[in-house]
Design a protein around this motif. Structure first.
Motif, PDB file in Angstrom:
ATOM      1  N   UNK A 124       0.848  -1.143   0.038  1.00 39.37           N
ATOM      2  CA  UNK A 124       0.095   0.157   0.006  1.00 39.37           C
ATOM      3  C   UNK A 124       0.907   1.236   0.019  1.00 39.37           C
ATOM      4  N   UNK A 125       0.923   1.717  -1.042  1.00 41.36           N
ATOM      5  CA  UNK A 125       2.045   3.036  -1.211  1.00 41.36           C
ATOM      6  C   UNK A 125       0.975   4.422  -1.091  1.00 41.36           C
ATOM      7  N   UNK A 126       1.501   4.972   0.207  1.00 43.44           N
ATOM      8  CA  UNK A 126       1.269   6.316   0.400  1.00 43.44           C
ATOM      9  C   UNK A 126       0.951   7.504  -0.756  1.00 43.44           C
ATOM     10  N   UNK A 127      -0.167   8.234  -0.796  1.00 41.68           N
ATOM     11  CA  UNK A 127      -0.391   8.907  -1.842  1.00 41.68           C
ATOM     12  C   UNK A 127      -0.933  10.389  -1.088  1.00 41.68           C
ATOM     13  N   UNK A 128      -0.057  11.379  -1.342  1.00 38.36           N
ATOM     14  CA  UNK A 128       0.730  11.771  -2.215  1.00 38.36           C
ATOM     15  C   UNK A 128       2.307  11.438  -1.339  1.00 38.36           C
ATOM     16  N   UNK A 129       3.124  11.354  -2.327  1.00 32.52           N
ATOM     17  CA  UNK A 129       4.528  11.180  -1.746  1.00 32.52           C
ATOM     18  C   UNK A 129       5.646  11.738  -2.697  1.00 32.52           C
ATOM     19  N   UNK A 130       6.625  11.859  -2.183  1.00 32.30           N
ATOM     20  CA  UNK A 130       7.734  12.285  -3.091  1.00 32.30           C
ATOM     21  C   UNK A 130       9.266  11.676  -2.724  1.00 32.30           C
ATOM     22  N   UNK A 187       8.637   6.155   3.887  1.00 32.34           N
ATOM     23  CA  UNK A 187       8.574   6.396   5.212  1.00 32.34           C
ATOM     24  C   UNK A 187       8.005   7.735   5.471  1.00 32.34           C
ATOM     25  N   UNK A 188       7.564   8.176   6.542  1.00 30.50           N
ATOM     26  CA  UNK A 188       6.874   9.300   6.747  1.00 30.50           C
ATOM     27  C   UNK A 188       7.824  10.399   7.594  1.00 30.50           C
ATOM     28  N   UNK A 189       7.763  11.797   7.229  1.00 30.69           N
ATOM     29  CA  UNK A 189       8.678  12.665   8.207  1.00 30.69           C
ATOM     30  C   UNK A 189       7.671  12.742   9.416  1.00 30.69           C
ATOM     31  N   UNK A 190       8.220  13.455  10.432  1.00 27.70           N
ATOM     32  CA  UNK A 190       7.390  13.545  11.684  1.00 27.70           C
ATOM     33  C   UNK A 190       6.143  14.246  11.381  1.00 27.70           C
ATOM     34  N   UNK A 191       5.766  15.024  10.442  1.00 28.34           N
ATOM     35  CA  UNK A 191       4.527  15.813  10.118  1.00 28.34           C
ATOM     36  C   UNK A 191       3.499  14.977   9.121  1.00 28.34           C
ATOM     37  N   UNK A 192       4.006  13.820   8.961  1.00 27.18           N
ATOM     38  CA  UNK A 192       3.205  12.660   8.059  1.00 27.18           C
ATOM     39  C   UNK A 192       3.139  12.881   6.583  1.00 27.18           C
ATOM     40  N   UNK A 193       4.316  13.594   6.070  1.00 27.17           N
ATOM     41  CA  UNK A 193       4.590  13.604   4.791  1.00 27.17           C
ATOM     42  C   UNK A 193       5.443  12.411   4.407  1.00 27.17           C
ATOM     43  N   UNK A 194       4.761  11.787   3.386  1.00 23.37           N
ATOM     44  CA  UNK A 194       5.426  10.679   2.724  1.00 23.37           C
ATOM     45  C   UNK A 194       6.412  10.565   1.873  1.00 23.37           C
ATOM     46  N   UNK A 195       7.455  10.031   2.135  1.00 24.83           N
ATOM     47  CA  UNK A 195       8.658   9.894   1.208  1.00 24.83           C
ATOM     48  C   UNK A 195       9.085   8.747   0.479  1.00 24.83           C
TER      49      UNK A 195
END
Length: 141
Positions: free
Chosen positions: A70-76, A119-127
């Motif tokens: 399950x790939x998180x969207x959005x991500x960068x 992974x997620x940064x501490x603010x929930x942005x997916x990378x």
């Protein structure tokens, strides 16, 4: 055609926490900054974290199925050289990173085979960080 660095500004609801994450966990060099934003050298690209209230995607990530995950969207993220990817995976593991998708080889034995991790940064942005042994596979069908 030569590639130029991209510029990406992302929302973070806790600038000091996100700043520490990108600086310390990733080891990114800081550029200009102010109280509400920080520039980082993101593998040769310009990543800017900007103070912003929590977004819906940071609170509840949507996902799409890709290769059984399950790939998180959005991500960068960035496509790295293979050894850079391996080094980053080890660095992240040394910080006890909680991966959304653990480092693995996607599409193994198929067109577009690649190393990837999420992974997620501490603010929930997916990378996502990926690498190809054959960069000619980047856009292969």
């Amino acid at each position: 055609m030569s590639l130029q660095p991209f510029h990406l500004a992302i929302p973070v609801y806790d600038v000091p926490l996100a700043r520490a994450f990108y600086r310390d966990v990733f080891g990114l060099e800081e550029g200009r900054s102010a109280e509400a934003w920080v520039d980082f050298n993101f593998f040769g690209h310009q990543l800017v974290i900007h103070s912003h209230p929590k977004t819906p995607s940071q609170e509840n990530a949507t996902t799409n199925p890709v290769d059984g995950h399950d790939v998180p969207v959005p991500h960068f993220g960035v496509v790295l050289e293979w050894q850079q990817w391996e080094d980053l995976a080890e660095r992240l593991k040394s910080f006890d990173t909680q991966f959304v998708i653990e480092p693995y080889i996607r599409f193994k034995g198929q067109v577009g085979e690649q190393a990837t991790m999420f992974l997620l940064d501490p603010c929930g942005n997916a990378l996502e960080f990926k690498a190809f042994k054959d960069m000619g596979q980047l856009f292969a069908k």
